[in-house]
Design an enzyme around this catalytic site. Structure first.
Site, PDB file in Angstrom:
ATOM      1  N   GLU A 144      36.576  32.750  33.174  1.00  0.00           N
ATOM      2  CA  GLU A 144      36.146  33.606  34.164  1.00  0.00           C
ATOM      3  C   GLU A 144      35.262  34.669  33.917  1.00  0.00           C
ATOM      4  O   GLU A 144      34.777  35.594  34.940  1.00  0.00           O
ATOM      5  CB  GLU A 144      37.462  34.082  34.926  1.00  0.00           C
ATOM      6  CG  GLU A 144      38.356  33.478  35.500  1.00  0.00           C
ATOM      7  CD  GLU A 144      37.911  32.516  36.625  1.00  0.00           C
ATOM      8  OE1 GLU A 144      36.983  33.131  37.475  1.00  0.00           O
ATOM      9  OE2 GLU A 144      38.334  31.332  37.316  1.00  0.00           O
ATOM     10  N   HIS A 158      40.328  26.811  40.733  1.00  0.00           N
ATOM     11  CA  HIS A 158      40.604  28.096  39.574  1.00  0.00           C
ATOM     12  C   HIS A 158      42.099  28.472  39.816  1.00  0.00           C
ATOM     13  O   HIS A 158      42.554  28.959  38.959  1.00  0.00           O
ATOM     14  CB  HIS A 158      39.492  28.890  39.345  1.00  0.00           C
ATOM     15  CG  HIS A 158      39.535  29.958  40.261  1.00  0.00           C
ATOM     16  ND1 HIS A 158      38.638  31.105  39.976  1.00  0.00           N
ATOM     17  CD2 HIS A 158      39.774  30.128  41.549  1.00  0.00           C
ATOM     18  CE1 HIS A 158      38.918  31.927  41.144  1.00  0.00           C
ATOM     19  NE2 HIS A 158      39.360  31.300  41.940  1.00  0.00           N
ATOM     20  N   HIS A 172      46.469  36.658  37.841  1.00  0.00           N
ATOM     21  CA  HIS A 172      47.193  35.862  39.058  1.00  0.00           C
ATOM     22  C   HIS A 172      47.826  34.401  38.342  1.00  0.00           C
ATOM     23  O   HIS A 172      47.663  34.540  37.124  1.00  0.00           O
ATOM     24  CB  HIS A 172      45.686  34.970  39.461  1.00  0.00           C
ATOM     25  CG  HIS A 172      44.741  35.959  40.149  1.00  0.00           C
ATOM     26  ND1 HIS A 172      43.513  36.253  39.272  1.00  0.00           N
ATOM     27  CD2 HIS A 172      44.586  36.511  41.477  1.00  0.00           C
ATOM     28  CE1 HIS A 172      42.824  37.071  40.265  1.00  0.00           C
ATOM     29  NE2 HIS A 172      43.396  37.162  41.455  1.00  0.00           N
ATOM     30  N   ASP A 231      46.657  36.857  32.591  1.00  0.00           N
ATOM     31  CA  ASP A 231      45.869  36.788  34.034  1.00  0.00           C
ATOM     32  C   ASP A 231      46.655  37.879  35.162  1.00  0.00           C
ATOM     33  O   ASP A 231      47.643  38.048  35.126  1.00  0.00           O
ATOM     34  CB  ASP A 231      46.132  35.405  34.587  1.00  0.00           C
ATOM     35  CG  ASP A 231      44.924  34.826  35.391  1.00  0.00           C
ATOM     36  OD1 ASP A 231      44.723  35.606  36.193  1.00  0.00           O
ATOM     37  OD2 ASP A 231      44.526  33.423  35.236  1.00  0.00           O
ATOM     38  N   HIS A 273      38.627  29.241  35.676  1.00  0.00           N
ATOM     39  CA  HIS A 273      39.951  28.968  35.297  1.00  0.00           C
ATOM     40  C   HIS A 273      40.212  27.642  35.423  1.00  0.00           C
ATOM     41  O   HIS A 273      41.240  27.114  34.921  1.00  0.00           O
ATOM     42  CB  HIS A 273      40.926  29.973  35.664  1.00  0.00           C
ATOM     43  CG  HIS A 273      41.866  30.388  34.398  1.00  0.00           C
ATOM     44  ND1 HIS A 273      42.673  31.424  34.659  1.00  0.00           N
ATOM     45  CD2 HIS A 273      42.148  29.640  33.393  1.00  0.00           C
ATOM     46  CE1 HIS A 273      43.428  31.559  33.488  1.00  0.00           C
ATOM     47  NE2 HIS A 273      43.057  30.309  32.881  1.00  0.00           N
ATOM     48  N   ASP A 312      47.821  31.289  39.051  1.00  0.00           N
ATOM     49  CA  ASP A 312      47.077  30.153  39.190  1.00  0.00           C
ATOM     50  C   ASP A 312      47.988  28.894  39.372  1.00  0.00           C
ATOM     51  O   ASP A 312      48.167  27.863  38.739  1.00  0.00           O
ATOM     52  CB  ASP A 312      46.149  30.206  37.910  1.00  0.00           C
ATOM     53  CG  ASP A 312      45.122  30.804  37.891  1.00  0.00           C
ATOM     54  OD1 ASP A 312      44.970  31.541  39.190  1.00  0.00           O
ATOM     55  OD2 ASP A 312      44.641  31.323  37.025  1.00  0.00           O
ATOM     56  N   ASP A 323      40.288  38.764  34.272  1.00  0.00           N
ATOM     57  CA  ASP A 323      40.813  39.839  35.207  1.00  0.00           C
ATOM     58  C   ASP A 323      42.366  39.902  34.861  1.00  0.00           C
ATOM     59  O   ASP A 323      42.923  40.944  35.379  1.00  0.00           O
ATOM     60  CB  ASP A 323      40.801  39.176  36.584  1.00  0.00           C
ATOM     61  CG  ASP A 323      41.508  37.962  36.928  1.00  0.00           C
ATOM     62  OD1 ASP A 323      42.761  37.824  36.270  1.00  0.00           O
ATOM     63  OD2 ASP A 323      41.373  37.017  37.573  1.00  0.00           O
ATOM     64  N   ASP A 361      42.154  34.986  30.847  1.00  0.00           N
ATOM     65  CA  ASP A 361      41.370  35.395  32.305  1.00  0.00           C
ATOM     66  C   ASP A 361      40.779  36.623  31.888  1.00  0.00           C
ATOM     67  O   ASP A 361      41.445  37.694  31.873  1.00  0.00           O
ATOM     68  CB  ASP A 361      42.257  35.068  33.215  1.00  0.00           C
ATOM     69  CG  ASP A 361      41.394  35.308  34.675  1.00  0.00           C
ATOM     70  OD1 ASP A 361      40.707  36.012  34.538  1.00  0.00           O
ATOM     71  OD2 ASP A 361      41.720  34.317  35.518  1.00  0.00           O
TER      72      ASP A 361
HETATM   73  N1  LIG Z   1      41.319  32.097  37.964  1.00  0.00           N
HETATM   74  C1  LIG Z   1      41.639  32.849  38.942  1.00  0.00           C
HETATM   75  N2  LIG Z   1      40.693  33.785  38.996  1.00  0.00           N
HETATM   76  N3  LIG Z   1      42.336  32.736  39.936  1.00  0.00           N
HETATM   77  C2  LIG Z   1      42.292  33.585  41.162  1.00  0.00           C
HETATM   78  C3  LIG Z   1      43.305  32.593  42.246  1.00  0.00           C
HETATM   79  C4  LIG Z   1      43.424  33.547  43.634  1.00  0.00           C
HETATM   80  C5  LIG Z   1      44.070  32.886  44.681  1.00  0.00           C
HETATM   81  N4  LIG Z   1      45.601  32.876  44.316  1.00  0.00           N
HETATM   82  C6  LIG Z   1      43.911  31.477  44.899  1.00  0.00           C
HETATM   83  O1  LIG Z   1      44.182  30.590  44.794  1.00  0.00           O
HETATM   84  O2  LIG Z   1      42.560  31.505  45.485  1.00  0.00           O
HETATM   85 MN   LIG Z   2      43.050  32.713  36.424  1.00  0.00          MN
HETATM   86 MN   LIG Z   3      42.724  35.741  37.336  1.00  0.00          MN
END
Ligand SMILES: NC(=[NH2+])NCCC[C@H](N)C(=O)O
Ligand SMILES: [Mn+2]
Ligand SMILES: [Mn+2]
Length: 307
Positions: free
Chosen positions: A271, A141, A126, A124, A97, A128, A228, A226
């Site tokens: 991702e 990411h 998350h 997502d 990402h 981000d 996820d 994403d």
């Molecule tokens: N694009 C993603 N999968 N991001 C996950 C980020 C997880 C966590 N919030 C971090 O900053 O490490």
């Molecule tokens: Mn993401």
């Molecule tokens: Mn994610």
């Protein structure tokens, strides 16, 4: 949907976190048949092949993973995204990402040139929304939405060619948000919907008001999907699985509503880690979702509904 010129841009970046594998993503989408799925819908498809990052002499910084390479990808993708927008509707084949550090400002710069506001839909688990200052993992990411919306704390990154105001972004699917990124997000008017909101209202009720805002503003809409966002039982090929994600049907409904709206102007698929996939099922699901966003449907006429 009217036929479009779709521009595939491979971005095999794998620098946004420690676990490797996303660099195989673009080829996995190609092998899963993304071009054919889109030409079968009547679109013209060109594939620009795979990009590589710009080189730079930015020093690494303690606590941040692959800073220099990530900035190299960011500058390369900002440029390529602007060019691809002139040719048609780009689909950026990730890559993790961190790719959106470049694609979102790049498409926003194009929209600004056309005098249109840029909107972003972030699908997502998350948010981000970390910055270089708030990240505890050092994985970049986890930062692109904070960067693209103009938050401070991105020393060493290029000045943004265009900022996406937080109020023009909408995140759907949230179930893992770090405390500092939540605090930062809460200072803005970004729309963030967690899985509970989907459970209680259904995903269409969350998405439609946002799409109406995009339409009213005559905006461009970038969608960042994403892997996820989906529940890991349907989409296992991702390094940051979080249980309790969107179902296959919820994800298709989002894509079908996007298609009906006619508003989507660019798309990230990010991702995918093919090393973690099961016989390509996640790559195929992502291709099917892209096809739904670009016109695949069961009937050409609107489905009769029971009111
Ligand atoms: N694009 C993603 N999968 N991001 C996950 C980020 C997880 C966590 N919030 C971090 O900053 O490490
Ligand atoms: Mn993401
Ligand atoms: Mn994610």
């Amino acid at each position: 949907m009217p036929s479009r010129h779709i521009v595939l841009v491979g971005a095999p970046l794998d620098c946004g976190k420690a676990r490797k594998g996303c660099l195989m993503g673009p080829d996995a989408y190609r092998i899963a048949g993304i071009s054919r799925a889109l030409t079968d819908l009547g679109h013209e498809v060109s594939d620009l092949g795979n990009l590589s990052p710009d080189s730079n002499d930015i020093p690494e910084r303690e606590g941040l993973v692959n800073l220099s390479e990530t900035i190299g990808w960011t500058t390369a993708l900002m440029r390529t995204a602007q060019e691809a927008m002139q040719q048609g509707l780009p689909i950026f084949l990730g890559g993790d990402h961190a790719l959106s550090l470049g694609t979102v400002p790049g498409v926003a710069a194009h929209a600004a040139q056309e005098g249109r506001p840029q909107f972003v839909l972030w699908l997502d688990a998350h948010s981000d929304f970390n910055t270089l200052e708030t990240t505890t993992s050092g994985n970049l990411h986890g930062t692109p939405l904070a960067y693209a919306t103009g938050q401070s704390g991105f020393d060493g990154f290029p000045d943004l060619p265009a900022i996406v105001p937080p109020g023009q972004t909408c995140i759907i699917g949230l179930r893992s948000v770090d405390l500092p990124e939540r605090a930062l997000m809460e200072q803005t008017d970004v729309r963030g919907y967690d899985m509970r909101a989907i459970d209680e209202s259904g995903v269409a009720a969350l998405l439609m008001p946002f799409l109406e805002d995009v339409a009213k503003a005559g905006g461009a809409l970038h969608v960042s999907l994403d892997v996820d966002f989906l529940d890991p039982t349907h989409a296992p090929a991702v390094g940051t699985t979080v249980p309790g994600g969107a179902t296959v049907r919820e994800a298709h409904l989002v894509m079908e509503l996007l298609c009906d709206s006619g508003l989507m102007t660019s798309l990230d698929l990010v991702e995918l880690n093919p090393m973690l996939d099961e016989r390509g099922r996640t790559a195929h699901l992502m291709v099917d979702l892209a096809a739904s966003a670009l016109g695949r449907r069961i009937f050409d006429r609107p489905t009769p509904r029971l009111m």
